[in-house]
Motif scaffolding. Structure first.
Motif, mmCIF file in Angstrom:
data_model
loop_
_atom_site.group_PDB
_atom_site.id
_atom_site.type_symbol
_atom_site.label_atom_id
_atom_site.label_comp_id
_atom_site.label_asym_id
_atom_site.label_seq_id
_atom_site.Cartn_x
_atom_site.Cartn_y
_atom_site.Cartn_z
ATOM 1 N N ASP A 1 -1.356 11.224 5.055
ATOM 2 C CA ASP A 1 -1.821 9.932 5.553
ATOM 3 C C ASP A 1 -3.343 9.872 5.565
ATOM 4 N N ALA A 2 -3.874 8.687 5.333
ATOM 5 C CA ALA A 2 -5.322 8.496 5.288
ATOM 6 C C ALA A 2 -5.961 8.638 6.667
ATOM 7 N N ARG B 1 -7.202 6.366 -0.409
ATOM 8 C CA ARG B 1 -5.961 6.577 -1.140
ATOM 9 C C ARG B 1 -6.129 7.646 -2.210
ATOM 10 N N ASP B 2 -7.250 7.611 -2.928
ATOM 11 C CA ASP B 2 -7.493 8.628 -3.960
ATOM 12 C C ASP B 2 -7.631 10.016 -3.337
ATOM 13 N N SER C 1 0.831 -1.210 0.000
ATOM 14 C CA SER C 1 0.000 0.000 0.000
ATOM 15 C C SER C 1 0.865 1.260 0.000
ATOM 16 N N ASN C 2 2.033 1.201 0.653
ATOM 17 C CA ASN C 2 2.934 2.355 0.613
ATOM 18 C C ASN C 2 3.422 2.608 -0.808
ATOM 19 N N SER D 1 -11.948 6.913 -2.737
ATOM 20 C CA SER D 1 -11.366 6.044 -1.705
ATOM 21 C C SER D 1 -10.396 6.889 -0.876
ATOM 22 N N ILE E 1 -4.259 11.508 -2.230
ATOM 23 C CA ILE E 1 -3.479 11.942 -3.390
ATOM 24 C C ILE E 1 -4.070 13.224 -3.974
ATOM 25 N N ARG F 1 1.915 1.795 -3.616
ATOM 26 C CA ARG F 1 0.788 2.333 -4.396
ATOM 27 C C ARG F 1 0.585 3.824 -4.095
ATOM 28 N N LYS F 2 0.715 4.168 -2.831
ATOM 29 C CA LYS F 2 0.554 5.571 -2.442
ATOM 30 C C LYS F 2 1.662 6.437 -3.059
ATOM 31 N N GLY G 1 1.023 6.955 -6.704
ATOM 32 C CA GLY G 1 -0.045 7.940 -6.911
ATOM 33 C C GLY G 1 0.440 9.365 -6.698
#
Length: 175
Positions: free
Chosen positions: A93-94, A83-84, A38-39, A81, A87, A41-42, A45
């Motif tokens: 951070d989420a 993550r979206d 996940s990191n 989401s 970004i 992917r972040k 993005g």
């Protein structure tokens, strides 16, 4: 003094380049580098959205109430989401957005306002002693103070007498 970061800029950029230029999957890169997928992917993005600047560490930011509200409305409207949304709004951070949602649901707009950090600056004023005034006491005030002192002395003597009697009873029981 800079904030200590877990992964430096060069490492993040290397992982992103493996995904974007070499066309490796995020899962493969995470297994190779020992980083959570996940990191990666972040980071990808943020790199796609903001370029190299998106991978730089961010200082602690304070967001305005209007920005928080705008972000929450856009997340609900566009069904983004976490993550979206981090970004899109450049939030590190989420968990920050999750906290905003929780505060907004519980307290409304008041929950999105800045909260003071650290200890309160002043002590509670209720515990402060009264100041003695420079004015001399009236005869009535003097008498009231004397009565209070005599009452305290009387209570003290009663407790002392009770203690002495208890000790004498204890001595009589032991022989």
């Amino acid at each position: 003094m800079e904030r200590k970061v877990k992964y430096d800029y060069a490492f993040k950029l290397e992982c992103v380049k493996l995904v974007l230029e070499k066309h490796y999957s995020c899962n493969y890169v995470s297994n190779q580098k020992g980083v959570n997928e996940s990191n990666i992917r972040k980071w990808v993005g943020f790199y796609r959205q903001y370029g190299c600047i998106g991978l730089l560490p961010r200082n602690n930011q304070s967001y305005s109430v209007s920005f928080k509200l705008k972000a929450l409305k856009a997340i609900d409207k566009d069904l983004l989401s976490l993550r979206d949304s981090i970004i899109r709004f450049n939030i590190p951070d989420a968990a920050i957005i999750v906290k905003w949602k929780k505060d907004f649901a519980n307290f409304g707009l008041v929950g999105l306002q800045q909260k003071p950090r650290g200890r309160p600056k002043s002590m509670d004023t209720k515990k402060r002693k009264k100041r003695k005034s420079d004015k001399p006491l009236t005869r009535e005030e003097e008498l009231l103070l004397e009565i209070e002192a005599l009452r305290c002395e009387n209570e003290l003597l009663k407790k002392l007498q009770a203690l002495i009697q208890a000790e004498e009873k204890a001595r009589k029981r032991k022989p």
